[in-house]
Design an enzyme around this catalytic site. Structure first.
Site, PDB file in Angstrom:
ATOM      1  N   ARG A  18      13.870 -77.943  17.786  1.00 29.54           N
ATOM      2  CA  ARG A  18      14.920 -78.953  17.677  1.00 29.54           C
ATOM      3  C   ARG A  18      14.772 -79.773  16.392  1.00 29.54           C
ATOM      4  NH1 ARG A  18      14.704 -81.152  22.718  1.00 29.54           N
ATOM      5  NH2 ARG A  18      16.253 -79.770  23.575  1.00 29.54           N
ATOM      6  N   GLY A  19      13.545 -80.058  16.000  1.00 24.30           N
ATOM      7  CA  GLY A  19      13.300 -80.824  14.770  1.00 24.30           C
ATOM      8  C   GLY A  19      13.820 -80.104  13.540  1.00 24.30           C
TER       9      GLY A  19
END
Length: 364
Positions: free
Chosen positions: A300-301
């Protein structure tokens, strides 16, 4: 959330009939808090970034800034009298009844509407948030009687949760699920209703009152930290501006109208430009290397950092992402993903900046 600018007269004002609304402090008049303002603007340009969590001291203008942003945004086209603010053309942003009318080539009336900013009360129940199905009516009349909740009202707008860290974890999960998928599904007694719920989720809170669990915090696209302004000159400026606005809002709003119109136009142009923004393969590899070295769980980062860098390039009128955009948004996208222990405090961004300098080969 895509906007179109309204027709303006020679002095830059909207030619649409003025509506009587409560005066809202202008976004461009807000002094300082650049990190919060940038995170909010990037989420408006690309709602798929995943919202922003704003943590900071009390009385630092969190609610004022979010209301100012909603007021700044241009009006959107919605299907008249539709509880979900359905888009007249995009199937992903319209309710089932509107989609059926369009498939039948029926005439669908369209009106202009201000972008909704929905305030979620701290004591809200799940039924109030998601909506309810009238089981008795469904069984007796054979119709899906649905009473829309706050998620329906927030579709194509902004959903603001003040003191989100005091909200029940289950409710936070529901909000994050809807924000990520763009849909809200309500199921009762074997009856299921689904409606579009694509909104920018903005949470705010004071770290002294506790923080969200890392698992929930990680699902917010960005994390902005705000602090009380320390410089006496800036503090005086903020107090004077607020006093001037409270005493007589009309001349104050007129003074900032050109800046408001300019920023509104900039946002609309950035949204149109976003699809064409390129990011070099080497830069994408370095973003992922940075996430790997910071020991960020999941991908997600990486995804959010890529999206935010493109949104910033679009906002500033570029066609390609540079190292500078990545440097500016990396702490916002990654600082809240570093905690492995719930008792740890969130990194201020120093660790992210240090690893960024190492990966991108920038001398300290």
């Amino acid at each position: 959330m895509t906007f179109t600018t309204q027709p303006t007269s020679q002095n830059g004002r909207s030619t649409a009939a003025p509506a009587r609304r409560r005066a809202v402090f202008p976004f461009t008049a807000i002094v300082g808090q650049e990190e919060m303002k940038l995170a909010l603007l990037l989420n408006i340009i690309d709602p798929k970034i995943g919202g922003v969590m704003i943590m900071g001291d009390r009385g630092t203008g969190k609610s004022t800034t979010i209301r100012a942003l909603a007021d700044l945004l241009p009006e959107i086209d919605v299907v008249a009298d539709d509880p979900f603010n359905s888009h007249p053309n995009d199937p992903e942003l319209m309710g089932d009844s509107v989609r059926q009318l369009i498939e039948q080539n029926a005439d669908v009336p369209v009106v202009k509407k201000k972008v909704m900013m929905v305030d979620l009360p701290l004591g809200a129940t799940e039924d109030r948030v998601c909506g309810t199905i009238d089981i008795e009516k469904a069984l007796s009349e054979g119709v899906k009687a649905f009473e829309p909740g706050l998620l329906a009202k927030a579709n194509r707008g902004i959903l603001y949760v003040d003191e989100v860290n005091l909200l029940d974890d289950h409710l936070v999960d529901v909000l994050l699920d809807s924000a990520a998928s763009g849909w809200n599904t309500v199921e009762r007694e074997g009856i299921s209703i689904r409606h579009p719920a694509r909104f920018v989720l903005v949470g705010s809170g004071n770290p002294e009152e506790g923080e969200l669990r890392p698992q929930l915090l990680d699902r917010f696209g960005m994390h902005a930290e705000i602090r009380t302004v320390k410089e006496p000159v800036l503090r005086v400026q903020i107090v004077e501006q607020r006093t001037e606005f409270d005493q007589d809002p009309v001349p104050f709003l007129e003074k900032y109208e050109p800046q408001q119109n300019d920023l509104q136009r900039q946002i609309v142009e950035a949204q149109e430009r976003l699809k064409g923004i390129a990011i070099d393969y080497d830069l994408r590899v370095k973003i992922s290397q940075m996430c790997s070295e910071l020991d960020v769980d999941g991908l997600r980062g990486d995804i959010v950092t890529n999206r935010a860098a493109k949104a910033l390039a679009a906002l500033e009128g570029r066609t390609e992402v540079t190292v500078d955009e990545i440097r500016r948004i990396a702490p916002l996208c990654l600082r809240h993903r570093l905690r492995k222990d719930p008792m740890e405090s969130i990194d201020s961004g120093y660790k992210v900046e240090k690893v960024f300098d190492q990966v991108f080969g920038i001398a300290e």
